[in-house]
Motif scaffolding. Structure first.
Motif, mmCIF file in Angstrom:
data_model
loop_
_atom_site.group_PDB
_atom_site.id
_atom_site.type_symbol
_atom_site.label_atom_id
_atom_site.label_comp_id
_atom_site.label_asym_id
_atom_site.label_seq_id
_atom_site.Cartn_x
_atom_site.Cartn_y
_atom_site.Cartn_z
ATOM 1 N N UNK A 49 0.832 -1.204 0.000
ATOM 2 C CA UNK A 49 0.000 0.000 0.000
ATOM 3 C C UNK A 49 0.869 1.258 0.000
ATOM 4 N N UNK A 50 1.901 1.258 0.841
ATOM 5 C CA UNK A 50 2.790 2.422 0.922
ATOM 6 C C UNK A 50 3.581 2.592 -0.364
ATOM 7 N N UNK A 51 3.824 1.487 -1.065
ATOM 8 C CA UNK A 51 4.585 1.540 -2.312
ATOM 9 C C UNK A 51 3.880 2.385 -3.365
ATOM 10 N N UNK A 52 2.566 2.573 -3.206
ATOM 11 C CA UNK A 52 1.808 3.375 -4.178
ATOM 12 C C UNK A 52 1.915 4.878 -3.900
ATOM 13 N N UNK A 53 2.446 5.245 -2.749
ATOM 14 C CA UNK A 53 2.571 6.655 -2.405
ATOM 15 C C UNK A 53 3.733 7.289 -3.164
ATOM 16 N N UNK A 54 3.758 8.618 -3.265
ATOM 17 C CA UNK A 54 4.876 9.280 -3.957
ATOM 18 C C UNK A 54 6.218 8.935 -3.310
ATOM 19 N N UNK A 55 7.246 8.780 -4.144
ATOM 20 C CA UNK A 55 8.577 8.449 -3.657
ATOM 21 C C UNK A 55 9.255 9.698 -3.091
ATOM 22 N N UNK A 56 10.221 9.533 -2.207
ATOM 23 C CA UNK A 56 10.966 10.697 -1.682
ATOM 24 C C UNK A 56 11.587 11.491 -2.819
ATOM 25 N N UNK A 57 11.630 12.803 -2.643
ATOM 26 C CA UNK A 57 12.160 13.691 -3.678
ATOM 27 C C UNK A 57 13.676 13.877 -3.510
ATOM 28 N N UNK A 58 14.293 14.335 -4.588
ATOM 29 C CA UNK A 58 15.720 14.691 -4.623
ATOM 30 C C UNK A 58 16.648 13.500 -4.423
ATOM 31 N N UNK A 102 10.673 -2.528 1.849
ATOM 32 C CA UNK A 102 11.403 -1.433 1.215
ATOM 33 C C UNK A 102 10.607 -0.132 1.233
ATOM 34 N N UNK A 103 9.323 -0.209 0.958
ATOM 35 C CA UNK A 103 8.513 1.007 0.855
ATOM 36 C C UNK A 103 8.363 1.718 2.193
ATOM 37 N N UNK A 104 8.136 0.954 3.268
ATOM 38 C CA UNK A 104 7.911 1.578 4.576
ATOM 39 C C UNK A 104 9.145 2.316 5.075
ATOM 40 N N UNK A 105 10.322 1.979 4.546
ATOM 41 C CA UNK A 105 11.560 2.556 5.065
ATOM 42 C C UNK A 105 12.280 3.441 4.049
ATOM 43 N N UNK A 106 11.585 3.801 2.971
ATOM 44 C CA UNK A 106 12.207 4.657 1.955
ATOM 45 C C UNK A 106 12.575 6.032 2.507
ATOM 46 N N UNK A 107 11.699 6.592 3.318
ATOM 47 C CA UNK A 107 11.958 7.931 3.841
ATOM 48 C C UNK A 107 13.242 7.967 4.664
#
Length: 313
Positions: A49-58, A102-107
């Motif tokens: 579900x979190x994988x569908x959110x926008x990815x971190x910028x920069x 991976x998605x939950x810890x991208x930030x």
């Protein structure tokens, strides 16, 4: 060697809101969630579900593999200078060996990559019900062995992780020495799981954890130790020979399941003459640096962790 243990009293509005929301929603939900294979697979949908959110910028995020293990490589345009030049981070996400990915810890990985100016590889190791802790360790070590081959400087690999991922980071440091591999340059552990025997902790203290229900964590113990792969070395990092560990950075919230062992590990490492720096933060939840995108305290702690690595490489 005297250890460095720093208390932080500042609590932001965001942290107060998160702690309250966790107590009112997450803890009751986790307390009732079935720990069957079906229940565990269902909670695993959180990462999708979190994988569908926008990815971190920069930052740039690439899908890669290390030793056959899926990973995400996160890089920032700014390149490190000084001691961090040529370094890399191998990050193991938390989730009790049950959920997150991976998605939950991208930030958090993006924050580390931006602060340090070095690539961060987030490792998608196998979890329950596809294997016990031994299987997770096998994937962690497979990724580390390949990291030694692809790293610009194999002596500058930093292993990091939160909660269960902190356990894996400590195990990689231990096992690399046992196997005669080039060991990690540093370990960064955020609310790391250091002791699989949580029953020894005072129950009244444990009940104050903002969102981890003690009953459910204890119910996972048998599943942690099952599976086809044995745990090499010490079952719990706190029981390992402290001399095997490189410089270690640890953090914990004031009231959470992992704090007693974080403080005990700090003393053990210091007594053995190892370099260790520990931060205890009031008003936070377990593994709060994972939410660095929303929490100023999380960003501050990740900055302190990167600065620790830079001083000790």
């Amino acid at each position: 060697m005297a250890h460095t243990l720093t208390w932080h009293d500042d609590v932001s509005r965001q942290a107060k809101f998160l702690s309250c929301a966790a107590r009112l929603t997450l803890k009751p939900t986790f307390s009732l969630w079935p720990l069957t294979d079906g229940g565990i697979k269902a909670i695993g949908q959180l990462d999708r579900a979190i994988d569908r959110l926008p990815k971190p910028k920069r930052v740039t995020i690439e899908q890669v593999t290390l030793g056959g293990v899926p990973c995400e490589k996160t890089t920032h345009p700014r390149l490190a200078a000084g001691s961090l030049a040529g370094a890399m981070v191998l990050y193991f996400h938390g989730g009790g060996f049950v959920f997150c990915g991976l998605a939950t810890h991208r930030s958090a990985c993006a924050t580390i990559a931006a602060r340090a100016g070095i690539p961060v590889y987030s490792v998608e190791y196998r979890q329950i019900p596809y294997g016990g802790i031994g299987t997770s360790i096998a994937d962690a070590m497979a990724s580390y062995r390949m990291a030694l081959e692809v790293a610009e400087d194999p002596s500058k690999i930093i292993v990091a992780g939160d909660s269960a991922g902190g356990y894996l980071a400590m195990k990689v440091a231990e096992i690399s020495v046992l196997e005669g591999l080039t060991p990690p340059a540093a370990v960064l552990g955020f609310s790391p799981l250091l002791n699989l025997d949580l029953r020894s902790h005072p129950r009244r203290f444990m009940k104050k954890d903002a969102y981890l229900p003690m009953k459910q964590v204890l119910a996972l113990e048998d599943r942690w130790l099952s599976g086809p792969d044995a745990i090499p070395g010490a079952a719990s990092p706190i029981d390992a020979d402290p001399s095997v560990f490189p410089p270690v950075f640890l953090s914990t919230a004031q009231y959470e399941l992992m704090r007693p062992d974080v403080e005990a590990m700090t003393r053990k490492l210091a007594d053995a003459g190892r370099t260790v720096e520990t931060h205890v933060w009031k008003g936070q939840v377990h593994a709060f640096p994972v939410m660095a995108g929303a929490l100023p305290e999380g960003r501050t702690l990740l900055r302190l962790a990167v600065d620790f690595a830079a001083r000790n490489l």
